[in-house]
Scaffold this active site. Structure first.
Site, PDB file in Angstrom:
ATOM      1  CB  SER A  76      -8.446   0.819   5.596  1.00  0.00           C
ATOM      2  OG  SER A  76      -9.156   1.995   5.365  1.00  0.00           O
ATOM      3  CB  SER A  91      -8.178   3.720   2.682  1.00  0.00           C
ATOM      4  OG  SER A  91      -7.334   3.141   3.650  1.00  0.00           O
ATOM      5  CE  LYS A 113      -3.962   1.998   2.511  1.00  0.00           C
ATOM      6  NZ  LYS A 113      -4.861   1.848   3.684  1.00  0.00           N
TER       7      LYS A 113
HETATM    8  N1  GLN Z   1     -13.231   4.264   5.996  1.00  0.00           N
HETATM    9  C1  GLN Z   1     -12.660   4.694   7.240  1.00  0.00           C
HETATM   10  C2  GLN Z   1     -12.220   6.134   7.138  1.00  0.00           C
HETATM   11  O1  GLN Z   1     -12.526   6.733   6.158  1.00  0.00           O
HETATM   12  C3  GLN Z   1     -11.512   3.809   7.606  1.00  0.00           C
HETATM   13  C4  GLN Z   1     -10.257   4.160   6.918  1.00  0.00           C
HETATM   14  C5  GLN Z   1      -9.091   3.327   7.360  1.00  0.00           C
HETATM   15  O2  GLN Z   1      -9.244   2.316   8.038  1.00  0.00           O
HETATM   16  N2  GLN Z   1      -7.913   3.797   6.995  1.00  0.00           N
HETATM   17  O3  GLN Z   1     -11.609   6.670   8.005  1.00  0.00           O
END
Ligand code: GLN
Length: 446
Positions: free
Chosen positions: A151, A127, A52
């Site tokens: 995420s 994400s 990532k």
């Molecule tokens: N969707 C969640 C957010 O927007 C989680 C994101 C994540 O785990 N990095 O914060």
């Protein structure tokens, strides 16, 4: 083979931001040479991996999918990247994501959205959408993602692959570009549970470069995959299969529980009563931490600097206005507001207290049960563009992953069926540092 596959599929999927073809070929022939000379094979010998793009890689661009860092070329490897190299896997390239890991659909990437390999009109989740999509599309054997509120698990669910968020502190965050430091964890996304255990084995462990790294003994994860779940006690939170959960998702989870019954495990309905406060609590805490963490992006130390500033303040202002996308700005503003004097007690401090209550919900259930099981997300993947103008609906997609992050405990998402051709994920949640039981149960079901 990995690059051929990327060539065939990535125009449609858009999982990769940067490829490391020359570096990967060099690393592979180096491994080959070592083997010829009688060297031992490492745990992940020769396996192609995607990373990532918020995990720093020496001399390989690390952009966090942000215009701000589009030219950021790190001078060191994150601890997990060092560990993967030591285990002899090969880094194929850097994977697309929501900008600074803020989002749940990958539509917040400032380069291009990732598309779901099962149906490219749908989002892959986020994400870590690039991390999940690249494994689902067969481009890499495994990838690393990061999970702050879901995420790793949610994109794994949407893409029909296996995603593990380890216990907070088990895997070093050194070299992970911080979003919300008290929640961020790196973990593997793989095709199956056995691979997940192998990658976790390679990346887990104490690191004195991370002040929140846990100094615990690392067990053998693969030997936990016995197939035996007899006598295992499973709690199923009524809040996770109730209102707001798509009936097809609920049906798939109940069918999975039947499989556990047939394997000799038992399950009962339980309650995590503070679930309804989790999303609000998370968005206060995560945004507050983000507003502080992202203060380092000032146009001086990292990434892109705005042209022709009038003075230093103007340099900060212009660089940040131009560099950050709108979701990142929304979080910085929310967090700065919540931390400002006069509001701190009402918002940040209160959210910290509610976080403790949420954690205690889990502690109580784990007094009588070995695992908690529910869905990974309330629905399967949605169509690209369907929720971009509705941040609140987007935030609610994480209703069943966020409480787990706030409690700091481990959880895995494994595929448990399809609805209208799109995968559904089963979330298996364990006690802190009990990844062995989580992996054992996931493997027995798979
Ligand atoms: N969707 C969640 C957010 O927007 C989680 C994101 C994540 O785990 N990095 O914060």
């Amino acid at each position: 083979a990995s690059y051929t596959r990327i060539g065939q599929t990535d125009e449609a999927v858009q999982a990769f931001l940067t490829l490391n073809e020359e570096g990967a070929r060099q690393a592979a022939s180096e491994l080959d040479k070592q083997l010829q000379e009688g060297g031992e094979r490492g745990l992940l010998f020769g396996l192609p991996a995607g990373i990532k793009d918020n995990i720093v890689t020496e001399k390989l661009l690390t952009t966090c999918a942000s215009q701000f860092l589009r030219n950021y070329d790190p001078i060191y490897d994150a601890t997990v990247v060092k560990k993967l190299k030591a285990a002899q896997s090969v880094t194929i390239g850097k994977l697309n994501m929501d900008e600074f890991a803020m989002g749940g659909s990958n539509e917040n990437s400032s380069f291009s959205p990732v598309r779901n390999p099962w149906n490219t009109e749908y989002v892959p989740g986020g994400s870590s959408g690039g991390s999940a999509a690249s494994v689902a599309a067969g481009q890499v054997y495994f990838s690393l993602g990061s999970d702050t509120g879901g995420s790793i698990r949610q994109p794994a669910a949407y893409c029909g692959v296996v995603g593990l968020k380890p216990t907070y502190g088990l895997v070093s965050r050194f070299g992970l570009v911080a979003f919300a430091s008290s929640l961020d964890q790196i973990g593997p996304i793989t095709k199956n549970v056995e691979d997940s255990a192998y990658v976790l084995q390679a990346i887990a462990g104490y690191d004195n470069m991370d002040s929140t790294s846990a100094n615990v003994e690392i067990p053998d994860y693969t030997s936990a995959l016995t197939g035996d779940v007899k006598g295992l006690r499973i709690g199923v939170p009524k809040e996770y299969i109730g209102e707001g959960i798509d009936p097809k998702v609920k049906e798939a989870v109940l069918a999975a529980l039947k499989v556990y019954e047939s394997l000799g495990a038992t399950w009962e309905e339980v309650s995590l009563p503070h679930t309804e406060y989790a999303v609000a609590t998370y968005y206060l805490l995560a945004s507050s931490e983000a507003s502080s963490n992202l203060a380092r992006f000032d146009g001086v130390r990292y990434g892109v600097r705005a042209d022709n500033p009038d003075n230093l303040i103007d340099l900060y202002h212009k660089s940040r206005s131009q560099g950050f996308g709108s979701e990142v700005k929304r979080r910085i503003m929310l967090g700065t507001y919540a931390l400002s004097s006069g509001y701190y007690d009402a918002y940040y401090l209160k959210a910290q207290k509610v976080r403790t209550l949420i954690k205690q919900d889990f502690d109580q259930v784990f007094e009588n049960y070995d695992l908690i099981i529910g869905p990974t997300a309330p629905t399967p993947a949605f169509k690209l563009g369907a929720q971009v103008n509705d941040p609140l609906t987007m935030y609610l997609n994480d209703i069943v992953t966020i409480p787990v992050s706030l409690a700091g405990v481990p959880a895995i998402s494994v595929p448990c069926g399809f609805a209208d051709g799109l995968p559904i994920g089963l979330q298996i949640i364990g006690k802190a540092f009990d990844e062995r039981t989580v992996l054992r149960a996931a493997h027995a079901y798979e």
